[in-house]
Design a protein around this motif. Structure first.
Motif, PDB file in Angstrom:
ATOM      1  N   GLY A  37       0.759  -1.182   0.070  1.00 43.17           N
ATOM      2  CA  GLY A  37       0.040  -0.127   0.096  1.00 43.17           C
ATOM      3  C   GLY A  37       0.741   1.159   0.228  1.00 43.17           C
ATOM      4  N   GLY A  38       2.258   1.176  -0.040  1.00 46.19           N
ATOM      5  CA  GLY A  38       3.164   2.337   0.066  1.00 46.19           C
ATOM      6  C   GLY A  38       3.405   2.745   1.249  1.00 46.19           C
ATOM      7  N   GLU A  39       2.843   2.090   2.585  1.00 48.26           N
ATOM      8  CA  GLU A  39       3.395   2.704   3.737  1.00 48.26           C
ATOM      9  C   GLU A  39       4.864   2.214   4.083  1.00 48.26           C
ATOM     10  N   ARG A  40       5.418   3.273   4.710  1.00 41.70           N
ATOM     11  CA  ARG A  40       6.980   2.725   5.190  1.00 41.70           C
ATOM     12  C   ARG A  40       7.010   1.853   6.581  1.00 41.70           C
ATOM     13  N   GLU A  41       7.520   0.845   6.144  1.00 42.93           N
ATOM     14  CA  GLU A  41       7.598  -0.448   7.293  1.00 42.93           C
ATOM     15  C   GLU A  41       8.947  -0.207   8.069  1.00 42.93           C
ATOM     16  N   TYR A  42       9.941   0.073   7.231  1.00 41.93           N
ATOM     17  CA  TYR A  42      11.194   0.178   8.271  1.00 41.93           C
ATOM     18  C   TYR A  42      12.021   1.288   7.367  1.00 41.93           C
ATOM     19  N   SER A  43      13.239   1.769   8.045  1.00 44.08           N
ATOM     20  CA  SER A  43      14.183   2.757   7.361  1.00 44.08           C
ATOM     21  C   SER A  43      15.361   2.103   7.745  1.00 44.08           C
ATOM     22  N   TYR A  44      16.482   2.293   7.146  1.00 43.31           N
ATOM     23  CA  TYR A  44      17.816   1.936   7.344  1.00 43.31           C
ATOM     24  C   TYR A  44      18.576   3.016   6.779  1.00 43.31           C
ATOM     25  N   ARG A  45      19.309   3.691   7.476  1.00 44.75           N
ATOM     26  CA  ARG A  45      20.031   5.047   6.922  1.00 44.75           C
ATOM     27  C   ARG A  45      21.552   4.680   7.740  1.00 44.75           C
ATOM     28  N   VAL A  46      22.394   4.831   6.752  1.00 46.20           N
ATOM     29  CA  VAL A  46      23.796   4.803   6.866  1.00 46.20           C
ATOM     30  C   VAL A  46      24.656   6.224   6.690  1.00 46.20           C
ATOM     31  N   HIS A  47      25.466   6.609   7.473  1.00 47.56           N
ATOM     32  CA  HIS A  47      26.535   7.749   7.417  1.00 47.56           C
ATOM     33  C   HIS A  47      27.732   7.047   7.189  1.00 47.56           C
ATOM     34  N   VAL A  48      28.741   7.764   6.065  1.00 55.84           N
ATOM     35  CA  VAL A  48      29.985   7.356   5.715  1.00 55.84           C
ATOM     36  C   VAL A  48      30.888   8.478   5.792  1.00 55.84           C
ATOM     37  N   LEU A  49      31.968   8.545   6.541  1.00 54.19           N
ATOM     38  CA  LEU A  49      32.979   9.384   6.477  1.00 54.19           C
ATOM     39  C   LEU A  49      34.299   8.408   6.094  1.00 54.19           C
ATOM     40  N   GLN A  50      35.199   9.212   5.055  1.00 53.30           N
ATOM     41  CA  GLN A  50      36.294   8.578   4.592  1.00 53.30           C
ATOM     42  C   GLN A  50      37.403   9.629   4.678  1.00 53.30           C
ATOM     43  N   PRO A  51      38.208   9.821   5.682  1.00 49.84           N
ATOM     44  CA  PRO A  51      39.518  10.642   5.593  1.00 49.84           C
ATOM     45  C   PRO A  51      40.503   9.923   4.518  1.00 49.84           C
ATOM     46  N   GLN A  52      41.122  10.616   3.821  1.00 47.89           N
ATOM     47  CA  GLN A  52      42.081  10.104   2.885  1.00 47.89           C
ATOM     48  C   GLN A  52      43.336  10.779   2.730  1.00 47.89           C
ATOM     49  N   LEU A  53      44.418  10.202   2.294  1.00 46.19           N
ATOM     50  CA  LEU A  53      45.673  10.766   2.015  1.00 46.19           C
ATOM     51  C   LEU A  53      45.836  10.819   0.383  1.00 46.19           C
ATOM     52  N   ARG A  54      46.111  11.840  -0.456  1.00 40.22           N
ATOM     53  CA  ARG A  54      45.944  11.679  -1.817  1.00 40.22           C
ATOM     54  C   ARG A  54      47.359  12.187  -2.232  1.00 40.22           C
ATOM     55  N   ALA A  55      47.791  11.881  -3.545  1.00 36.37           N
ATOM     56  CA  ALA A  55      48.835  12.421  -4.211  1.00 36.37           C
ATOM     57  C   ALA A  55      48.374  12.453  -5.664  1.00 36.37           C
ATOM     58  N   ASP A  56      49.017  13.634  -6.292  1.00 36.36           N
ATOM     59  CA  ASP A  56      48.708  13.833  -7.618  1.00 36.36           C
ATOM     60  C   ASP A  56      49.782  14.147  -8.712  1.00 36.36           C
ATOM     61  N   PHE A  57      49.831  14.002  -9.803  1.00 31.35           N
ATOM     62  CA  PHE A  57      50.849  14.246 -10.787  1.00 31.35           C
ATOM     63  C   PHE A  57      50.144  14.980 -11.931  1.00 31.35           C
TER      64      PHE A  57
END
Length: 216
Positions: free
Chosen positions: A110-130
């Motif tokens: 019927g379109g009613e929401r039965e559950y909700s699953y929420r994920v937050h992601v943080l990614q710190p990274q070292l990077r190098a470019d040429f």
């Protein structure tokens, strides 16, 4: 040890020579760069991996026990902020942080929401470019990044009236499944001190993104 000293001296000499070939007013002599960028929903390697993993697990659960009639996937997209330190006009190293929010809503027939699953992601990274091409108004480059991944989740169950009947929260945790990496296949920067850039890559970062950077 002598070989190491030799290569260090050679690197410093090449860097100084590269800088001496630039106009003193050239913005490329400015060593610091700040940038911000964004990629649309489901254009992140991390996001795609999470989606596939969740879909596989949900498929197994549904096949065994049955579940909701439909699932809707939503994404904030991926936002990035970062800092680069330039060594001459071609090489840079820096630190980048990316954030993504990913949501799955389980819906009844019927379109009613039965559950909700929420994920937050943080990614710190070292990077190098040429930079293969380093012109005053245009740069083309490639690079790589490696870092860590932190995630937290929130699960909500709803009754037939849409009220929350159960909530489960997982705090920020380090992902111990592996080390996130990314290869920036090609990056294009258009402009001088402040410029627009776009990048295409493969890995745990955004596969396609665009943003603005400034040198100072």
């Amino acid at each position: 040890m002598k070989s190491l000293i030799f290569f260090v001296l050679l690197f410093c000499t090449l860097t100084l020579n590269a800088q001496s070939g630039l106009d003193p007013d050239d913005y490329r002599l400015r060593k610091n760069e700040l940038y911000a960028s964004y990629s649309p929903p489901f254009v992140s390697g991390t996001e795609i991996g999470l989606s596939l993993t969740y879909a596989i697990l949900e498929g197994l659960i549904d096949a065994s026990f049955g579940s909701v009639d439909d699932e809707k996937y939503h994404s904030f997209g991926t936002a990035h902020i970062g800092y680069n330190r330039h060594f001459g006009k071609r090489f840079s190293m820096g630190l980048e942080m990316q954030y993504n929010r990913w949501v799955v809503d389980g819906l009844t027939s019927g379109g009613e929401r039965e559950y909700s699953y929420r994920v937050h992601v943080l990614q710190p990274q070292l990077r190098a470019d040429f930079r293969y091409i380093s012109k005053p108004k245009f740069q083309m480059y490639s690079g790589a990044a490696v870092g860590l991944m932190f995630g937290k989740s929130r699960s909500l169950d709803y009754d037939a009236s849409g009220n929350v009947v159960e909530e489960r929260i997982s705090p920020w945790e380090l992902n111990g499944d592996g080390v996130p990496f990314h290869f920036n296949l090609i990056g294009l920067r258009f402009g001088k001190k402040t410029a627009f850039f776009t990048e295409i890559g493969i890995g745990f970062n955004s596969l396609l993104r665009g943003g603005v950077s400034t040198r100072f």
